[in-house]
Design a protein around this motif. Structure first.
Motif, PDB file in Angstrom:
ATOM      1  N   TRP A   1     -45.734  45.215 -21.802  1.00  0.00           N
ATOM      2  CA  TRP A   1     -46.215  45.191 -20.390  1.00  0.00           C
ATOM      3  C   TRP A   1     -47.466  44.069 -20.386  1.00  0.00           C
TER       4      TRP A   1
ATOM      5  N   TYR B   1     -41.874  46.918 -13.325  1.00  0.00           N
ATOM      6  CA  TYR B   1     -42.726  45.638 -12.232  1.00  0.00           C
ATOM      7  C   TYR B   1     -42.301  46.659 -10.927  1.00  0.00           C
TER       8      TYR B   1
ATOM      9  N   GLY C   1     -46.146  40.816 -20.141  1.00  0.00           N
ATOM     10  CA  GLY C   1     -45.510  41.098 -18.734  1.00  0.00           C
ATOM     11  C   GLY C   1     -45.918  39.218 -18.288  1.00  0.00           C
TER      12      GLY C   1
ATOM     13  N   LEU D   1     -38.906  47.911 -18.153  1.00  0.00           N
ATOM     14  CA  LEU D   1     -39.824  47.072 -18.188  1.00  0.00           C
ATOM     15  C   LEU D   1     -39.072  46.903 -16.269  1.00  0.00           C
TER      16      LEU D   1
END
Length: 416
Positions: free
Chosen positions: A385, A348, A389, A344
């Motif tokens: 996500w 990002y 997210g 994750l």
């Protein structure tokens, strides 16, 4: 010749014109002892009252421009010191000096304010203050322990009160004599200085002074060589109650290690070193620097993308270059993206890079799909996500772009 000169002289005399004769410049005798005695007498006459002393000094005809160093010797030690030393010289002395007072901010602060008043009227004296402080700090071993503490408190208060024009390098650079550092005198002095300065000022203020004094990255230089380590630094200043300084130093060390790791990886990736060798380099750096897994993932992505040869506005060429880089170094990313949290974090990083670089804005879905195909990103990570997210930067655009791929994932999931 003589007659002619006599005639000229008579004519000038009759006309009322005076002949100017050159006066000889007779220099006043160099007598710092007499100057010191005069200043000491002012202290004695006013019983050490610094306000009255300042008022008495103001109209005096004392030659401060010549005897500025002597003036500050009297302030610090009560009288004149022997040339080039801190030892008292012959002559009058007073008991109201900085060295003679109690080692507390309450007793030393009035002297700082008093000097500030003097410097405002006679700013040229700042050089003399620098001279005397430099000499005293280079000779710390000649002072008693409590006298060194008074000097440290004075120095901290001088910067805290922003004493006119006193440059930090005047204080820090003279301290770095090997014999003073080796005896631990410098560490003791600088610890007292830090503690006193941080009473009224923030750590950022202290760092600004250290930066101006060219010591921000060299705090270890204050330590004797046997104690010059990150552990020694933390232990010493934690014991002194300066935990904020410890945290700052740990952060600096961490940043340096990150920078070193990034530099090493950049070289290897640019030279297309075998991926297995790069993986070993990362593992070694992570172990030595105790780097968090999240930071490792961030660095890896930055280094990989920095090595890409981007092609201006050619979207297709940029896409091909980015995807080729992902495919080439997928094994490296896979080795360190070992769980959903790290995957994750990688998403990002991709999101932020595509958001901040206009030429990559449309590449987000393709990069994510490529990372999925190379088994770097798991399906669950991508769906998390997409649905939950938390980074808002460009999210609406990226979610829309990724929607067809997510739909495909969900359909495949339903079929399974």
């Amino acid at each position: 010749m003589c007659v002619s000169f006599l005639v000229q002289h008579v004519l000038f005399a009759c006309s009322g014109t005076r002949i100017k004769t050159r006066k000889r410049n007779i220099a006043a005798p160099l007598d710092p002892a007499a100057f010191a005695d005069a200043v000491v007498q002012i202290y004695l006459d006013n019983a050490g009252d610094l306000e009255l002393i300042a008022k008495s000094i103001e109209p005096s005809e004392l030659n401060f421009s010549r005897y500025g160093d002597t003036f500050f010797e009297v302030i610090f030690t009560g009288g004149r010191t022997q040339p080039g030393t801190t030892k008292p010289d012959e002559g009058e002395r007073h008991p109201y000096s900085i060295i003679d007072c109690e080692p507390t901010r309450e007793t030393i602060l009035p002297s700082v304010i008093y000097i500030q008043k003097i410097l405002r009227r006679r700013p040229f004296l700042i050089k003399n203050l620098e001279n005397v402080m430099r000499r005293f700090l280079q000779s710390l071993e000649l002072f008693e322990e409590n006298e060194r503490k008074k000097l440290a408190i004075f120095t901290a208060l001088a910067f805290s009160q922003k004493l006119s024009g006193l440059p930090p390098e005047t204080v820090f650079q003279p301290l770095l004599k090997d014999n003073l550092v080796g005896k631990g005198l410098v560490l003791s002095f600088i610890t007292d200085f830090f503690k006193e300065y941080l009473v009224d000022n923030s750590l950022d203020d202290l760092i600004a002074i250290l930066k101006r004094g060219k010591m921000e990255d060299n705090l270890m230089d204050f330590f004797p060589s046997a104690k010059r380590s990150a552990e020694g630094f933390s232990e010493h200043f934690t014991k002194a109650g300066l935990t904020s300084l410890v945290e700052y130093n740990e952060k600096k060390i961490f940043e340096v290690k990150l920078k070193e790791m990034k530099s090493a990886l950049t070289t290897q990736i640019t030279e297309e070193t075998d991926v297995s060798e790069v993986i070993e380099t990362v593992k070694q750096r992570v172990t030595d620097a105790k780097l968090p897994d999240i930071e490792v993932v961030r660095i890896l992505w930055d280094v990989l993308m920095d090595a890409v040869q981007w092609s201006g506005k050619n979207q297709q060429q940029n896409a091909n270059s980015a995807l080729r880089q992902v495919k080439t170094w997928a094994k490296l990313l896979n080795t360190f993206c070992t769980n959903g949290k790290l995957e994750l974090e990688l998403m990002y990083k991709v999101q932020m890079q595509c958001y901040e670089d206009a030429k990559l804005m449309k590449l987000f879905p393709e990069i994510v799909r490529s990372l999925y195909e190379q088994d770097v990103l798991a399906e669950d990570t991508i769906l998390h996500w997409f649905r939950k997210g938390t980074n808002p930067k460009g999210r609406q655009t990226f979610v829309k772009g990724l929607e067809p791929f997510v739909n495909w994932l969900e359909e495949a999931e339903e079929e399974d």
